[in-house]
Design a protein around this motif. Sequence first.
Motif, PDB file in Angstrom:
ATOM      1  N   ALA A  50     -16.205  51.342  12.725  1.00  0.00           N
ATOM      2  CA  ALA A  50     -15.385  50.270  13.307  1.00  0.00           C
ATOM      3  C   ALA A  50     -14.786  50.788  14.603  1.00  0.00           C
ATOM      4  CB  ALA A  50     -14.290  49.843  12.347  1.00  0.00           C
ATOM      5  N   PHE A  51     -14.705  49.902  15.598  1.00  0.00           N
ATOM      6  CA  PHE A  51     -14.164  50.316  16.891  1.00  0.00           C
ATOM      7  C   PHE A  51     -13.630  49.116  17.645  1.00  0.00           C
ATOM      8  CE2 PHE A  51     -18.665  49.496  17.323  1.00  0.00           C
ATOM      9  CZ  PHE A  51     -18.800  48.781  18.492  1.00  0.00           C
ATOM     10  N   ASP A  52     -12.731  49.395  18.573  1.00  0.00           N
ATOM     11  CA  ASP A  52     -12.211  48.396  19.501  1.00  0.00           C
ATOM     12  C   ASP A  52     -13.166  48.379  20.684  1.00  0.00           C
ATOM     13  OD1 ASP A  52     -10.918  47.117  21.645  1.00  0.00           O
ATOM     14  OD2 ASP A  52      -8.964  47.906  21.087  1.00  0.00           O
ATOM     15  N   ASN A  53     -13.724  47.225  20.998  1.00  0.00           N
ATOM     16  CA  ASN A  53     -14.716  47.170  22.076  1.00  0.00           C
ATOM     17  C   ASN A  53     -14.088  47.146  23.468  1.00  0.00           C
ATOM     18  OD1 ASN A  53     -13.818  44.529  22.348  1.00  0.00           O
ATOM     19  ND2 ASN A  53     -15.860  43.642  22.352  1.00  0.00           N
ATOM     20  N   GLY A  54     -12.769  47.221  23.555  1.00  0.00           N
ATOM     21  CA  GLY A  54     -12.100  47.245  24.848  1.00  0.00           C
ATOM     22  C   GLY A  54     -11.950  45.882  25.488  1.00  0.00           C
ATOM     23  N   LEU A  55     -12.436  44.835  24.819  1.00  0.00           N
ATOM     24  CA  LEU A  55     -12.342  43.469  25.343  1.00  0.00           C
ATOM     25  C   LEU A  55     -11.539  42.569  24.413  1.00  0.00           C
ATOM     26  CD1 LEU A  55     -16.074  43.093  26.424  1.00  0.00           C
ATOM     27  CD2 LEU A  55     -14.128  43.575  27.895  1.00  0.00           C
ATOM     28  N   GLY A  56     -10.739  43.166  23.552  1.00  0.00           N
ATOM     29  CA  GLY A  56      -9.893  42.382  22.665  1.00  0.00           C
ATOM     30  C   GLY A  56     -10.517  42.069  21.328  1.00  0.00           C
ATOM     31  N   ALA A  57     -11.491  42.865  20.889  1.00  0.00           N
ATOM     32  CA  ALA A  57     -12.106  42.597  19.594  1.00  0.00           C
ATOM     33  C   ALA A  57     -12.273  43.887  18.803  1.00  0.00           C
ATOM     34  CB  ALA A  57     -13.461  41.932  19.761  1.00  0.00           C
ATOM     35  N   LEU A  58     -12.082  43.780  17.503  1.00  0.00           N
ATOM     36  CA  LEU A  58     -12.420  44.834  16.566  1.00  0.00           C
ATOM     37  C   LEU A  58     -13.857  44.572  16.140  1.00  0.00           C
ATOM     38  CD1 LEU A  58     -11.773  47.144  14.550  1.00  0.00           C
ATOM     39  CD2 LEU A  58     -11.118  45.334  12.943  1.00  0.00           C
ATOM     40  N   VAL A  59     -14.719  45.574  16.247  1.00  0.00           N
ATOM     41  CA  VAL A  59     -16.123  45.431  15.886  1.00  0.00           C
ATOM     42  C   VAL A  59     -16.411  46.349  14.708  1.00  0.00           C
ATOM     43  CG1 VAL A  59     -18.513  45.675  16.666  1.00  0.00           C
ATOM     44  CG2 VAL A  59     -16.746  44.892  18.265  1.00  0.00           C
ATOM     45  N   VAL A  60     -17.059  45.799  13.679  1.00  0.00           N
ATOM     46  CA  VAL A  60     -17.503  46.563  12.527  1.00  0.00           C
ATOM     47  C   VAL A  60     -19.024  46.543  12.559  1.00  0.00           C
ATOM     48  CG1 VAL A  60     -17.474  46.756  10.015  1.00  0.00           C
ATOM     49  CG2 VAL A  60     -15.442  45.907  11.230  1.00  0.00           C
ATOM     50  N   ALA A  61     -19.628  47.729  12.722  1.00  0.00           N
ATOM     51  CA  ALA A  61     -21.076  47.856  12.850  1.00  0.00           C
ATOM     52  C   ALA A  61     -21.620  48.555  11.615  1.00  0.00           C
ATOM     53  CB  ALA A  61     -21.419  48.648  14.105  1.00  0.00           C
ATOM     54  N   THR A  62     -22.605  47.930  10.955  1.00  0.00           N
ATOM     55  CA  THR A  62     -23.139  48.459   9.707  1.00  0.00           C
ATOM     56  C   THR A  62     -24.652  48.614   9.777  1.00  0.00           C
ATOM     57  OG1 THR A  62     -21.358  47.395   8.472  1.00  0.00           O
ATOM     58  CG2 THR A  62     -23.261  48.082   7.203  1.00  0.00           C
ATOM     59  N   ASP A  63     -25.131  49.734   9.252  1.00  0.00           N
ATOM     60  CA  ASP A  63     -26.553  49.996   9.084  1.00  0.00           C
ATOM     61  C   ASP A  63     -26.870  49.686   7.619  1.00  0.00           C
ATOM     62  OD1 ASP A  63     -29.110  51.008   8.842  1.00  0.00           O
ATOM     63  OD2 ASP A  63     -28.557  53.074   9.277  1.00  0.00           O
ATOM     64  N   THR A  64     -27.225  48.449   7.328  1.00  0.00           N
ATOM     65  CA  THR A  64     -27.382  48.006   5.941  1.00  0.00           C
ATOM     66  C   THR A  64     -28.571  48.625   5.232  1.00  0.00           C
ATOM     67  OG1 THR A  64     -28.656  46.040   6.552  1.00  0.00           O
ATOM     68  CG2 THR A  64     -26.252  45.801   6.416  1.00  0.00           C
TER      69      THR A  64
END
Length: 116
Positions: A50-64
């Motif tokens: 999970a990371f802050d994309n620097g544009l006002g969003a929390l992003v959760v990235a998953t390798d399913t």
Amino acid sequence: MADTFLGPDGLGDQHLGGLDVFDAASAAAWADSVDATTDLDGDGFHDTVAFDNGLGALVVATDTDLDGRTDRLTAVADDGEFGVWEFHRELDGTPRWDRIDEGTIGMDESHSTEHK
């Protein structure tokens, strides 16, 4: 619904905060460049970052499928609007990201808007 992911025309321009474009491929590439930190599905393997994309969003990235590449992204903007994308590859090998879900966290039914 705000302009966060749908854009001002409501046709899926995927704007964040009405200012910048959310690029699923770029977000996934960044996530793939770091080690996963979380075991989201409890199988004993770290599959998510999970990371802050620097544009006002929390992003959760998953390798399913644990192949070393992100194939599912969830982004939540600071106004509560969210989008979920999945990675697909066409038969000819062309990659694409499809938005499979969207909405606003905390919005009750009387304020929701359908986008088809």
